[in-house]
Design a protein around this motif. Sequence first.
Motif, PDB file in Angstrom:
ATOM      1  N   VAL A   1       0.879  -1.181   0.000  1.00 18.56           N
ATOM      2  CA  VAL A   1       0.000   0.000   0.000  1.00 18.56           C
ATOM      3  C   VAL A   1       0.914   1.227   0.000  1.00 18.56           C
ATOM      4  O   VAL A   1       1.506   1.558   1.030  1.00 18.56           O
ATOM      5  CB  VAL A   1      -0.929   0.012   1.232  1.00 18.56           C
ATOM      6  CG1 VAL A   1      -1.849   1.229   1.200  1.00 18.56           C
ATOM      7  CG2 VAL A   1      -1.742  -1.280   1.317  1.00 18.56           C
TER       8      VAL A   1
ATOM      9  N   THR B   1      -5.267  -6.646  -1.284  1.00 14.28           N
ATOM     10  CA  THR B   1      -5.450  -5.217  -1.535  1.00 14.28           C
ATOM     11  C   THR B   1      -6.298  -4.952  -2.772  1.00 14.28           C
ATOM     12  O   THR B   1      -6.722  -3.817  -2.997  1.00 14.28           O
ATOM     13  CB  THR B   1      -4.091  -4.506  -1.680  1.00 14.28           C
ATOM     14  OG1 THR B   1      -3.322  -5.169  -2.691  1.00 14.28           O
ATOM     15  CG2 THR B   1      -3.323  -4.536  -0.365  1.00 14.28           C
ATOM     16  N   ASP B   2      -6.538  -5.996  -3.578  1.00 16.22           N
ATOM     17  CA  ASP B   2      -7.464  -5.839  -4.702  1.00 16.22           C
ATOM     18  C   ASP B   2      -8.893  -5.653  -4.203  1.00 16.22           C
ATOM     19  O   ASP B   2      -9.737  -5.080  -4.900  1.00 16.22           O
ATOM     20  CB  ASP B   2      -7.390  -7.055  -5.631  1.00 16.22           C
ATOM     21  CG  ASP B   2      -7.642  -8.367  -4.901  1.00 16.22           C
ATOM     22  OD1 ASP B   2      -7.095  -8.536  -3.789  1.00 16.22           O
ATOM     23  OD2 ASP B   2      -8.373  -9.219  -5.436  1.00 16.22           O
TER      24      ASP B   2
ATOM     25  N   ASP C   1      -9.477  -4.411  -0.756  1.00 23.19           N
ATOM     26  CA  ASP C   1      -9.397  -3.218   0.085  1.00 23.19           C
ATOM     27  C   ASP C   1      -8.040  -3.256   0.777  1.00 23.19           C
ATOM     28  O   ASP C   1      -7.494  -4.338   1.015  1.00 23.19           O
ATOM     29  CB  ASP C   1     -10.528  -3.242   1.127  1.00 23.19           C
ATOM     30  CG  ASP C   1     -10.736  -1.906   1.816  1.00 23.19           C
ATOM     31  OD1 ASP C   1      -9.737  -1.323   2.267  1.00 23.19           O
ATOM     32  OD2 ASP C   1     -11.882  -1.447   1.904  1.00 23.19           O
ATOM     33  N   ALA C   2      -7.521  -2.095   1.124  1.00 21.20           N
ATOM     34  CA  ALA C   2      -6.246  -2.046   1.848  1.00 21.20           C
ATOM     35  C   ALA C   2      -6.404  -2.380   3.327  1.00 21.20           C
ATOM     36  O   ALA C   2      -5.419  -2.651   4.020  1.00 21.20           O
ATOM     37  CB  ALA C   2      -5.621  -0.662   1.700  1.00 21.20           C
TER      38      ALA C   2
ATOM     39  N   HIS D   1      -5.371   4.620  -2.119  1.00 26.94           N
ATOM     40  CA  HIS D   1      -5.650   3.320  -1.506  1.00 26.94           C
ATOM     41  C   HIS D   1      -5.951   3.399  -0.008  1.00 26.94           C
ATOM     42  O   HIS D   1      -6.427   2.430   0.569  1.00 26.94           O
ATOM     43  CB  HIS D   1      -4.447   2.373  -1.675  1.00 26.94           C
ATOM     44  CG  HIS D   1      -4.093   2.070  -3.083  1.00 26.94           C
ATOM     45  ND1 HIS D   1      -3.260   2.874  -3.824  1.00 26.94           N
ATOM     46  CD2 HIS D   1      -4.472   1.060  -3.900  1.00 26.94           C
ATOM     47  CE1 HIS D   1      -3.134   2.366  -5.035  1.00 26.94           C
ATOM     48  NE2 HIS D   1      -3.852   1.276  -5.111  1.00 26.94           N
TER      49      HIS D   1
END
Length: 199
Positions: free
Chosen positions: A34, A60-61, A63-64, A133
């Motif tokens: 991130v 992370t695709d 959510d972070a 992000h």
Amino acid sequence: MARTATIVRETSESKVELSLNLDGTGKTDIDTSVPFYNHMMTALGKHSLIDLKIKATGDTDIDAHHTVEDIAIVFGEALKQALGDKRGIRRFADATVPLDEALAKAVVDISGRPYCVCTGEPEGFEYCMIGGHFTGSLVRHVMESIAMHAGICLHLHVISGRDPHHIAEVEFKALARALRFAIEPDPRVDGIPSTKGAL
């Protein structure tokens, strides 16, 4: 005795490999997946003088959030492990740090009793997307996760700020500076800095 720790934590959501040295010079090697969080954790290491290495991957695709939270958990656990019985440390410290229009104060007690109070972030900050992000709400979540897993009492107050990047960064830097002095050995302290004899 070396005040170091290495922890690997793997779940279905992330894998975090983290090592730190409390008696370092602020040398960092950070890859959280991130980008903005890389910036924040680099600042945390640099200004606390904690040598810090992080390698993390996660979903992370989606959510972070998961990866950011898990890194904070592991950092807290590593901090607690490296501190050991806390013999000879200063224990209490505070720091007020500016960044242009933003100003934040962190107060730390390496108490063994986890508690976190975060105040002063401007209304709507939690909804801001920083760096594409990282949402503003994650700052408080990181601070709470570190405090809970390190076993420290942390009060963090944003005194002023307008730019979301600056607000987030000054919070991390204030924590870093307070940690630097709280974990530092005090040559005048003999034993554990508590009237109970344990922290």
